[in-house]
Motif scaffolding. Sequence first.
Motif, PDB file in Angstrom:
ATOM      1  N   MET A 157      15.112  -5.755 -17.040  1.00  0.00           N
ATOM      2  CA  MET A 157      14.120  -4.725 -16.096  1.00  0.00           C
ATOM      3  C   MET A 157      12.778  -5.028 -16.690  1.00  0.00           C
ATOM      4  O   MET A 157      12.452  -4.751 -17.625  1.00  0.00           O
ATOM      5  N   ASP A 158      11.755  -5.431 -15.793  1.00  0.00           N
ATOM      6  CA  ASP A 158      10.335  -5.753 -16.213  1.00  0.00           C
ATOM      7  C   ASP A 158       9.648  -4.390 -16.025  1.00  0.00           C
ATOM      8  O   ASP A 158       9.235  -3.966 -14.851  1.00  0.00           O
ATOM      9  N   LYS A 159       9.325  -3.675 -17.219  1.00  0.00           N
ATOM     10  CA  LYS A 159       8.439  -2.243 -16.989  1.00  0.00           C
ATOM     11  C   LYS A 159       6.886  -2.546 -17.115  1.00  0.00           C
ATOM     12  O   LYS A 159       6.737  -3.415 -18.348  1.00  0.00           O
ATOM     13  N   LYS A 160       6.329  -2.038 -16.575  1.00  0.00           N
ATOM     14  CA  LYS A 160       4.801  -2.193 -16.799  1.00  0.00           C
ATOM     15  C   LYS A 160       3.953  -0.542 -16.615  1.00  0.00           C
ATOM     16  O   LYS A 160       4.195  -0.341 -15.598  1.00  0.00           O
ATOM     17  N   ILE A 161       3.187  -0.675 -17.154  1.00  0.00           N
ATOM     18  CA  ILE A 161       2.124   0.492 -17.235  1.00  0.00           C
ATOM     19  C   ILE A 161       0.844  -0.007 -16.821  1.00  0.00           C
ATOM     20  O   ILE A 161       0.334  -0.953 -17.427  1.00  0.00           O
ATOM     21  N   ILE A 162       0.383   0.568 -15.820  1.00  0.00           N
ATOM     22  CA  ILE A 162      -0.872   0.264 -15.314  1.00  0.00           C
ATOM     23  C   ILE A 162      -1.929   1.436 -15.223  1.00  0.00           C
ATOM     24  O   ILE A 162      -1.340   2.600 -14.728  1.00  0.00           O
ATOM     25  N   LEU A 163      -2.916   1.372 -15.739  1.00  0.00           N
ATOM     26  CA  LEU A 163      -3.709   2.617 -16.014  1.00  0.00           C
ATOM     27  C   LEU A 163      -5.256   2.268 -14.950  1.00  0.00           C
ATOM     28  O   LEU A 163      -5.937   1.262 -15.311  1.00  0.00           O
ATOM     29  N   VAL A 164      -5.287   3.088 -14.075  1.00  0.00           N
ATOM     30  CA  VAL A 164      -6.252   2.772 -13.133  1.00  0.00           C
ATOM     31  C   VAL A 164      -7.558   3.910 -13.381  1.00  0.00           C
ATOM     32  O   VAL A 164      -7.202   4.912 -13.240  1.00  0.00           O
ATOM     33  N   THR A 165      -8.578   3.414 -14.063  1.00  0.00           N
ATOM     34  CA  THR A 165      -9.609   4.587 -14.428  1.00  0.00           C
ATOM     35  C   THR A 165     -10.936   3.985 -13.427  1.00  0.00           C
ATOM     36  O   THR A 165     -11.176   2.872 -12.969  1.00  0.00           O
ATOM     37  N   ALA A 196       1.260   0.310  -6.408  1.00  0.00           N
ATOM     38  CA  ALA A 196       2.483   0.964  -6.301  1.00  0.00           C
ATOM     39  C   ALA A 196       3.243   0.241  -5.134  1.00  0.00           C
ATOM     40  O   ALA A 196       4.552  -0.222  -5.167  1.00  0.00           O
ATOM     41  N   LYS A 197       2.547   0.110  -3.903  1.00  0.00           N
ATOM     42  CA  LYS A 197       3.112  -0.284  -2.667  1.00  0.00           C
ATOM     43  C   LYS A 197       3.626  -1.970  -2.838  1.00  0.00           C
ATOM     44  O   LYS A 197       4.803  -2.230  -2.483  1.00  0.00           O
ATOM     45  N   ILE A 198       2.754  -2.674  -3.300  1.00  0.00           N
ATOM     46  CA  ILE A 198       2.967  -4.023  -3.404  1.00  0.00           C
ATOM     47  C   ILE A 198       4.127  -4.349  -4.707  1.00  0.00           C
ATOM     48  O   ILE A 198       4.768  -5.295  -4.758  1.00  0.00           O
ATOM     49  N   SER A 199       4.450  -3.459  -5.597  1.00  0.00           N
ATOM     50  CA  SER A 199       5.247  -3.689  -6.657  1.00  0.00           C
ATOM     51  C   SER A 199       6.723  -3.517  -6.263  1.00  0.00           C
ATOM     52  O   SER A 199       7.550  -4.407  -6.828  1.00  0.00           O
ATOM     53  N   GLN A 200       6.749  -2.674  -4.960  1.00  0.00           N
ATOM     54  CA  GLN A 200       8.181  -2.594  -4.289  1.00  0.00           C
ATOM     55  C   GLN A 200       9.187  -2.299  -5.549  1.00  0.00           C
ATOM     56  O   GLN A 200      10.258  -2.451  -5.470  1.00  0.00           O
ATOM     57  N   LYS A 201       8.879  -1.266  -6.545  1.00  0.00           N
ATOM     58  CA  LYS A 201       9.686  -1.006  -7.679  1.00  0.00           C
ATOM     59  C   LYS A 201       9.187   0.511  -7.434  1.00  0.00           C
ATOM     60  O   LYS A 201       8.274   1.242  -7.055  1.00  0.00           O
ATOM     61  N   PRO A 202      10.372   1.238  -8.198  1.00  0.00           N
ATOM     62  CA  PRO A 202       9.974   2.850  -8.320  1.00  0.00           C
ATOM     63  C   PRO A 202       8.830   3.170  -9.008  1.00  0.00           C
ATOM     64  O   PRO A 202       8.489   2.308 -10.061  1.00  0.00           O
ATOM     65  N   VAL A 203       7.982   3.999  -8.593  1.00  0.00           N
ATOM     66  CA  VAL A 203       6.585   4.355  -9.410  1.00  0.00           C
ATOM     67  C   VAL A 203       6.719   5.760  -9.696  1.00  0.00           C
ATOM     68  O   VAL A 203       6.971   6.636  -8.906  1.00  0.00           O
ATOM     69  N   ILE A 204       6.029   5.898 -10.665  1.00  0.00           N
ATOM     70  CA  ILE A 204       5.818   7.287 -11.186  1.00  0.00           C
ATOM     71  C   ILE A 204       4.120   7.363 -11.146  1.00  0.00           C
ATOM     72  O   ILE A 204       3.419   6.746 -11.808  1.00  0.00           O
ATOM     73  N   TYR A 205       3.426   8.454 -10.331  1.00  0.00           N
ATOM     74  CA  TYR A 205       2.007   8.314 -10.076  1.00  0.00           C
ATOM     75  C   TYR A 205       1.647   9.614 -10.537  1.00  0.00           C
ATOM     76  O   TYR A 205       2.161  10.626 -10.404  1.00  0.00           O
ATOM     77  N   ILE A 206       0.585   9.276 -11.572  1.00  0.00           N
ATOM     78  CA  ILE A 206      -0.009  10.540 -12.328  1.00  0.00           C
ATOM     79  C   ILE A 206      -1.456  10.643 -11.914  1.00  0.00           C
ATOM     80  O   ILE A 206      -2.114   9.755 -12.242  1.00  0.00           O
TER      81      ILE A 206
END
Length: 58
Positions: A1-9, A24-34
Amino acid sequence: MDKKIILVTGAARSGKSEWAEYLAKISQKPVIYIATSSVDEKDQEWCDRIERHRQRRS
């Protein structure tokens, strides 16, 4: 499973949320949004903005 963290600032009202939601939408993967913000009950405009953000997310 390819996991990635993206920080948008960025600055306030710079489109960070919309960009993060797009990613998040284009990833088509489960997303945790903070998203972080202080709620100021005296600022109705800000409270309304926070509520609109919450409604866009699952």
